[in-house]
Structures are given as C-alpha cells and as structure tokens.
Write an enzyme that holds these catalytic residues in place. Sequence first.
Site, mmCIF file in Angstrom:
data_model
loop_
_atom_site.group_PDB
_atom_site.id
_atom_site.type_symbol
_atom_site.label_atom_id
_atom_site.label_comp_id
_atom_site.label_asym_id
_atom_site.label_seq_id
_atom_site.Cartn_x
_atom_site.Cartn_y
_atom_site.Cartn_z
ATOM 1 C CG ASP A 73 -17.793 51.921 45.192
ATOM 2 O OD1 ASP A 73 -17.203 52.059 44.103
ATOM 3 O OD2 ASP A 73 -18.718 52.677 45.545
ATOM 4 C CG ASN A 126 -29.093 51.530 42.991
ATOM 5 O OD1 ASN A 126 -28.036 51.093 43.425
ATOM 6 N ND2 ASN A 126 -29.280 52.819 42.760
ATOM 7 C CB SER A 170 -25.022 56.565 43.466
ATOM 8 O OG SER A 170 -24.922 55.307 42.818
ATOM 9 N N GLY A 205 -28.677 55.320 45.578
ATOM 10 C CA GLY A 205 -29.456 54.152 45.974
ATOM 11 C C GLY A 205 -30.830 54.063 45.344
#
Length: 216
Positions: A189, A108, A42, A79
Amino acid sequence: MLNLLYRLSGKLSGQAVAALLLLAAAASAYSAPKTVLVLGDSLSAEYGLARGTGWVALAEQKLRQNNIDAVLVNASVSGETTSGGRSRLPALLNKYKPDVVVVELGANDGLRGLPVAAAQANLRAIADTAVKADARVMLIGIRIPPNYGRDYADKLYAMYGAVSKDVKAPLVPFMLEGVADKPQLFQPDRLHPLAEAHPTILANIWPTLQKTIKAK
C-alpha cells in the site's frame, strides 16, 4: 516490612515509627513499574505485521534489555484520527493510570484532508487531558505525502512542533526518518512500513522515549 515495624512499634518512639513508615511507602512507590500508554494509529498498531514486530513491541524488549522498570500498553488503533484518540483517552487514563502517554496521531487526519487547526486542537486537548491525569506527554510527529498540496502537508507537520512547544512535551519530529525515502521498506500500500523498517523507527523514537520515562 510493615509487620516488622508493627512489632518494633513498642520499642521505638512514635516519631521513629512514622519516619520508617514513610520510608517504606517511598520505597514501595519507587519500585513500582511505570506505565507507558501508546495512543497511536496503524503505524503503532502493527498493521499488516506479525504480532511482536512493530516498534512498540521492540521498545518493550529494549526496556527490559536496559533494565528500565516500565510496562508498555499499546492502545493504538488502525485508522485512528486525533479526534478518535481524544475521545478514547479518558477511559484509557482511568483504566491504566499511565505515568507517560505517547501520542502518535495525525497521519490519518492528513490523509483524509481534515482541517489542520482541528487536528492541532485535538492534540492539544489530548496533552492537556493527560497532564491533568498526572501523566507526562510525549509527541511523535509524521510527514504525509503532498496529496493535498505542499502547504497543507507542511502545516500538518508544523503542528507537532507547535503543540510540543505549547504543552512543553518532548517531540520526535518524524518517526519515519530514514524509512520514508526507501520504497522497499513499505508494504504494497506504500503507506505502512514492513517489519524490517521498525528497528529504524524505534531508533528514531527510543532516545526521547527513554528520557521521557526516566524524567517522570
């Protein structure tokens, strides 16, 4: 060019025609743009951003500005893990036949607490597969928050240097240098940088990317 050589073939020796054909082929190969495949997550896939504002899109603009004849293919997926990138790479190599593969993976794996040894093995396999396809590999490293302890985070960060050394691939040690310590540059986030941060991210990556493309 080839039509001209065929017309001249009756007037030149066989050796002369062969030499000119080789020169024509070399010129054609030299003029072909290089393909750079970005295999990332991402952080490279413009997660939460307007299209065209992430570092990969900015890099493509910079290539044009610097008259570097290369095309960027952004095959990044939000992801994505090192295992996912390893699985997807063969098909991508077959489709795009890249000259350079930029690998930005591992964050990740770290955020999920996956074994560092497995992530490192995947990165090594990605690099080996790309090299076998006659592509030059460049690695982009990342640091993660110490959610799973400082020792784990340090080992994950160190794996980039280890793989870089093993496969002799150029490395950007930390793509978020100058960004990670500025909370105002992140989306809510607190994991994904805002568009305003991506010029700094590109500044971290560009010198190595430019050299890697020119070295191929």
